[in-house]
Design an enzyme around this catalytic site. Structure first.
Site, mmCIF file in Angstrom:
data_model
loop_
_atom_site.group_PDB
_atom_site.id
_atom_site.type_symbol
_atom_site.label_atom_id
_atom_site.label_comp_id
_atom_site.label_asym_id
_atom_site.label_seq_id
_atom_site.Cartn_x
_atom_site.Cartn_y
_atom_site.Cartn_z
ATOM 1 N N HIS A 137 0.864 -1.190 0.000
ATOM 2 C CA HIS A 137 0.000 0.000 0.000
ATOM 3 C C HIS A 137 0.901 1.241 0.000
ATOM 4 O O HIS A 137 0.990 1.976 0.981
ATOM 5 C CB HIS A 137 -0.903 -0.026 1.235
ATOM 6 C CG HIS A 137 -2.087 0.902 1.164
ATOM 7 N ND1 HIS A 137 -2.386 1.674 0.053
ATOM 8 C CD2 HIS A 137 -3.060 1.183 2.073
ATOM 9 C CE1 HIS A 137 -3.488 2.376 0.289
ATOM 10 N NE2 HIS A 137 -3.909 2.105 1.496
ATOM 11 N N CYS B 14 -3.377 3.299 9.591
ATOM 12 C CA CYS B 14 -3.809 3.704 8.247
ATOM 13 C C CYS B 14 -5.323 3.893 8.166
ATOM 14 O O CYS B 14 -5.807 4.553 7.251
ATOM 15 C CB CYS B 14 -3.344 2.674 7.224
ATOM 16 S SG CYS B 14 -3.856 0.989 7.614
ATOM 17 N N ARG C 87 -3.055 11.791 2.915
ATOM 18 C CA ARG C 87 -3.283 11.004 1.701
ATOM 19 C C ARG C 87 -3.565 11.946 0.522
ATOM 20 O O ARG C 87 -3.082 11.747 -0.591
ATOM 21 C CB ARG C 87 -4.480 10.045 1.884
ATOM 22 C CG ARG C 87 -4.267 8.944 2.900
ATOM 23 C CD ARG C 87 -3.247 7.926 2.437
ATOM 24 N NE ARG C 87 -3.605 7.304 1.165
ATOM 25 C CZ ARG C 87 -4.447 6.277 1.015
ATOM 26 N NH1 ARG C 87 -4.997 5.721 2.078
ATOM 27 N NH2 ARG C 87 -4.717 5.781 -0.185
HETATM 28 N N1 NVA Z 1 -4.383 -4.176 5.542
HETATM 29 C C1 NVA Z 1 -5.596 -3.438 5.264
HETATM 30 C C2 NVA Z 1 -5.272 -2.025 4.893
HETATM 31 C C3 NVA Z 1 -6.496 -1.159 4.636
HETATM 32 C C4 NVA Z 1 -6.136 0.248 4.256
HETATM 33 C C5 NVA Z 1 -6.365 -4.132 4.158
HETATM 34 O O1 NVA Z 1 -5.732 -4.558 3.168
HETATM 35 O O2 NVA Z 1 -7.579 -4.261 4.268
HETATM 36 N N1 CP Z 2 -6.183 3.632 4.521
HETATM 37 C C1 CP Z 2 -6.914 3.388 3.420
HETATM 38 O O1 CP Z 2 -6.403 3.080 2.332
HETATM 39 O O2 CP Z 2 -8.253 3.527 3.591
HETATM 40 P P1 CP Z 2 -9.428 3.132 2.562
HETATM 41 O O3 CP Z 2 -9.444 1.618 2.506
HETATM 42 O O4 CP Z 2 -10.661 3.698 3.159
HETATM 43 O O5 CP Z 2 -9.106 3.714 1.222
#
Ligand code: NVA
Ligand code: CP
Length: 307
Positions: free
Chosen positions: A128, A263, A291
């Protein structure tokens, strides 16, 4: 600067620092960039839900003078068998950039390999990078520097852990990861992080002891225990991650000046106590705000008409 923004490891230390500097400037002086992507369109492919990524990209491209088009899981023909390669080729004839949130990382790589326009990774099962660029901006805002700080991540060795490891090592931060047994980050990411850290003169610590990871830490970070797509493992993970919650006790074991980061979305009472995420050390909403600025910096760098 690479054509695409797919992984922090693809960027030199210098270009990552430049992106963070640009993100600071965009935040301070947004009007200076209001035509940076004038008339440009960003296609935004989402195979998973999103609050932050969706809204910050759509708002961000608008603030740069362009427009975003949201393409949800059932909006385009991917779910009916159109190939990723054809989707990439067609979109490249219409738009100036593609942002994609996907399940398998191979999908975003395939998109990038078949698109003539820049592709931005808005989260995959592997990483990410947009989140961690915004996180580096946030840490640099709070401490005035990145190099030499200690960043402790407590929890699942998942997409967030991977981007944190690579991003911290690139900019010379010491990184410590504490994960429950069986939930380690990928071995190849550990190896890659160690190699980058050796070059940048920083340290890497991988442990199953959260207290060891947070000792002397400037940043304490966590993420959900069950990521998107792992909903049926959630109950099992609740048991396996016992002892990995960021409590006020664990937070007190870091430096007294430490900040708490997440996050989001968060689950209070699971990976973080409400007293921590809603307490004075928490900077989670600054992260969420950044962001917007960090992704504007990415779009200016990859798509901008002048930068
Ligand atoms: N590890 C989490 C991050 C969300 C922003 C996911 O992949 O759902
Ligand atoms: N942290 C993040 O990416 O959040 P969303 O899944 O809401 O985009």
């Amino acid at each position: 600067m690479p054509k695409d923004f797919l992984a922090l490891a693809d960027f030199s230390t210098e270009s990552l620092r430049e992106l963070v500097t640009l993100a600071h400037d965009v935040k301070r002086n947004p009007r200076a960039y209001q035509n940076a992507c004038a008339g440009q369109t960003l296609a935004m492919i989402f195979q998973k839900p999103s609050l932050r990524t969706r809204v910050s990209f759509q708002t961000g491209i608008f603030q740069l003078g362009g427009q975003g088009i949201y393409l949800g899981p059932t909006d385009i023909q991917l779910h009916r068998g159109e190939t990723i390669a054809d989707t990439a080729a067609v979109l490249s004839r219409y738009v100036d950039g593609i942002m994609a949130r996907v399940f398998g990382h191979a999908d975003v790589l395939e998109l990038a390999n078949n698109a003539s326009v820049p592709v931005i990774n808005g989260l995959s099962d592997y990483n990410h990078p947009c989140q961690v660029l915004a996180d580096l901006q946030t840490v640099s805002e709070k401490f005035g520097t990145l190099e030499g700080l200690k960043f402790a991540y407590i929890g699942d060795g998942n997409n967030m852990a991977h981007s944190i490891m690579l991003g911290c090592a690139k900019v010379g931060m010491n990184v410590a990861i504490a994960h429950p047994e069986g939930y380690a980050p990928l071995a190849r990411v550990v190896t890659e992080t160690q190699a980058i850290a050796t070059a940048s003169g920083s340290g890497v610590q991988i442990t199953e002891d959260p207290y060891q990871a947070v000792a002397q830490a400037d940043v304490v970070y966590t993420d959900v225990w069950a990521s998107m797509g792992q909903e049926d493992e959630a109950q099992e993970r609740l048991k396996r991650f016992e002892g990995f919650e960021i409590t006020t006790d664990l937070m007190a074991a870091a430096k007294s000046s430490a900040i708490f980061m997440h996050c989001l979305p968060a689950h209070r009472g699971e990976e973080v106590a409400a007293a921590v995420i809603d307490g004075p050390q928490s900077v989670v909403f600054d992260q969420a705000e950044n962001r917007l600025h960090a992704q504007k910096a990415i779009m200016i760098s990859l798509m901008g008409t002048k930068h």
